[in-house]
Design a protein around this motif. Structure first.
Motif, short mmCIF file in Angstrom:
data_model
loop_
_atom_site.label_atom_id
_atom_site.label_comp_id
_atom_site.label_asym_id
_atom_site.label_seq_id
_atom_site.Cartn_x
_atom_site.Cartn_y
_atom_site.Cartn_z
N ASN A 134 45.28 26.00 51.89
CA ASN A 134 44.60 27.16 51.31
C ASN A 134 43.94 28.01 52.40
O ASN A 134 44.05 29.24 52.39
CB ASN A 134 43.55 26.72 50.31
CG ASN A 134 42.76 27.89 49.75
OD1 ASN A 134 43.29 28.74 49.06
ND2 ASN A 134 41.47 27.95 50.07
N VAL A 137 46.89 29.47 54.84
CA VAL A 137 48.05 30.15 54.28
C VAL A 137 47.69 31.00 53.06
O VAL A 137 47.79 32.23 53.10
CB VAL A 137 49.17 29.14 53.91
CG1 VAL A 137 50.38 29.88 53.34
CG2 VAL A 137 49.56 28.31 55.12
N VAL A 138 47.31 30.35 51.99
CA VAL A 138 47.15 31.04 50.71
C VAL A 138 45.98 32.03 50.72
O VAL A 138 46.15 33.21 50.39
CB VAL A 138 46.99 30.02 49.56
CG1 VAL A 138 46.84 30.76 48.23
CG2 VAL A 138 48.18 29.09 49.51
N THR A 142 46.02 36.14 50.51
CA THR A 142 45.37 36.75 49.35
C THR A 142 44.34 37.77 49.79
O THR A 142 44.26 38.88 49.23
CB THR A 142 44.70 35.66 48.49
OG1 THR A 142 45.69 34.73 48.06
CG2 THR A 142 44.02 36.27 47.28
N MET A 171 39.29 28.52 45.35
CA MET A 171 40.68 28.27 45.71
C MET A 171 40.81 26.99 46.54
O MET A 171 41.81 26.26 46.41
CB MET A 171 41.25 29.47 46.47
CG MET A 171 41.38 30.72 45.62
SD MET A 171 42.16 32.11 46.49
CE MET A 171 43.83 31.47 46.71
N PHE A 175 43.15 23.90 45.27
CA PHE A 175 44.27 23.39 46.06
C PHE A 175 44.04 21.94 46.48
O PHE A 175 45.00 21.17 46.60
CB PHE A 175 44.51 24.28 47.29
CG PHE A 175 45.48 25.38 47.02
CD1 PHE A 175 46.82 25.22 47.29
CD2 PHE A 175 45.06 26.58 46.47
CE1 PHE A 175 47.73 26.22 47.03
CE2 PHE A 175 45.95 27.59 46.21
CZ PHE A 175 47.29 27.42 46.48
N THR A 218 43.89 30.65 39.06
CA THR A 218 43.79 31.72 40.05
C THR A 218 42.55 32.57 39.79
O THR A 218 42.37 33.07 38.68
CB THR A 218 45.04 32.61 40.01
OG1 THR A 218 46.20 31.81 40.25
CG2 THR A 218 44.96 33.69 41.06
N THR A 225 48.97 36.91 43.95
CA THR A 225 48.24 35.65 44.09
C THR A 225 48.79 34.60 43.15
O THR A 225 48.84 33.41 43.50
CB THR A 225 46.74 35.88 43.81
OG1 THR A 225 46.26 36.93 44.64
CG2 THR A 225 45.93 34.62 44.08
N LEU A 228 51.78 33.22 44.78
CA LEU A 228 51.38 32.52 45.99
C LEU A 228 50.79 31.15 45.67
O LEU A 228 50.96 30.20 46.42
CB LEU A 228 50.37 33.37 46.76
CG LEU A 228 50.16 33.05 48.24
CD1 LEU A 228 51.47 33.20 49.01
CD2 LEU A 228 49.09 33.96 48.83
N VAL A 229 50.09 31.05 44.55
CA VAL A 229 49.52 29.77 44.13
C VAL A 229 50.59 28.89 43.47
O VAL A 229 50.59 27.67 43.64
CB VAL A 229 48.34 30.01 43.15
CG1 VAL A 229 47.86 28.70 42.55
CG2 VAL A 229 47.19 30.71 43.86
N PRO A 232 53.27 26.60 46.10
CA PRO A 232 52.93 25.25 46.59
C PRO A 232 52.93 24.20 45.48
O PRO A 232 53.32 23.05 45.72
CB PRO A 232 51.52 25.42 47.19
CG PRO A 232 51.40 26.88 47.48
CD PRO A 232 52.19 27.56 46.42
#
Length: 263
Positions: A134, A137-138, A142, A171, A175, A218, A225, A228-229, A232
């Motif tokens: 998170n 990357v995420v 975001t 987040m 994650f 999210t 987003t 993107l979530v 994974p």
């Protein structure tokens, strides 16, 4: 607990209280250390908002600028305390898990203790991996997408520090929990409650469920987003299918007998 004698109910409560106090003291001490080193702490927390963050450099992204603002008199101090407390819990988490396991382990058989150690270590490692994925990357992607998105050049983005920190914390927690999927799948496979064939058969249903879960967890409402979530989580599901495929055949009949006895 060390002399092999059984403890009374009140003695168990005393041991539990002692363990909780030690865990709390460890978290507070680590939190105070994090609070004192404010500059280094927030260098880490605010790094994804900087256009020179390592993720953006690796992706060759164009430089950008995000300006964080404060809108409350006590907001920055409270955020400082909140972030320091969370950092303290993370730093003290190995000791907290150790103390907790020391409290629980006398009630376990030797084989249960071995599996508990493996399961705890695997769950802890996967939680940390989720935090790192998170953070590197995420969340950066975001922040870059939403922090620079404009409906018009006449409308500037000014994000509050509270919104930034709350989104990062939410987040990260999400994650960390999501990355426990392979561990939970392994455990269910060992108990004979989950098969790779089932997971493959209902893969389409799982994808829909993943999108729904991603939409719920999210913190923002944009499609970027959400995808993107979701990605994974889907990858973790596929990894779990492989883990279950190689784990389930090793689940001996004793596991099934134990389940039937519990029922």
């Amino acid at each position: 607990m060390n002399d092999g004698g059984e403890l009374t109910f009140w003695e168990h409560l005393d041991v539990l209280r002692s363990s909780l106090i030690r865990m709390l003291v460890a978290a507070v001490i680590a939190g105070v250390v994090a609070f004192v080193f404010k500059d280094r702490l927030f260098d880490v927390v605010l790094a994804p908002a900087d256009g020179g963050f390592v993720t953006y450099r690796l992706l060759g992204a164009e430089p950008f600028d995000i300006h964080l603002i404060n809108t409350g008199l006590t907001e920055q101090f409270m955020i400082h305390m909140k972030v320091a407390f969370v950092a303290g819990v993370l730093m003290a988490s190995p000791y907290i898990l150790y103390v907790l396991f020391r409290f629980i382990s006398p009630a376990l058989y030797d084989n249960e203790r071995r599996y508990s150690v493996r399961l705890t270590v695997a769950a802890y490692v996967m939680f940390l991996v989720g935090l790192l994925v998170n953070y590197f990357v995420v969340f950066p992607l975001t922040v870059r997408f939403l922090g620079t998105y404009q409906v018009s050049a006449d409308v500037d983005n000014m994000l509050t520090i509270s919104s930034y920190v709350d989104t990062l914390a939410t987040m990260s927690l999400v994650f960390g929990i999501v990355f426990e999927i392979p561990v939970i799948s392994w455990l269910l496979a060992r108990l004979g409650l989950l098969k790779a064939e089932w997971m493959g058969r209902y893969r389409r249903h799982a994808v829909v469920a993943i999108l729904v879960v991603a939409a719920v967890i999210t913190p923002t409402t944009d499609v970027f987003t959400l995808l993107l979530v979701s990605l994974p989580i889907w990858l973790l599901y596929e990894v779990s299918v492989v883990i279950v495929r190689y784990t389930y055949p090793k689940s001996d009949s004793k596991s099934h007998k134990n389940i039937m006895n519990l029922c």
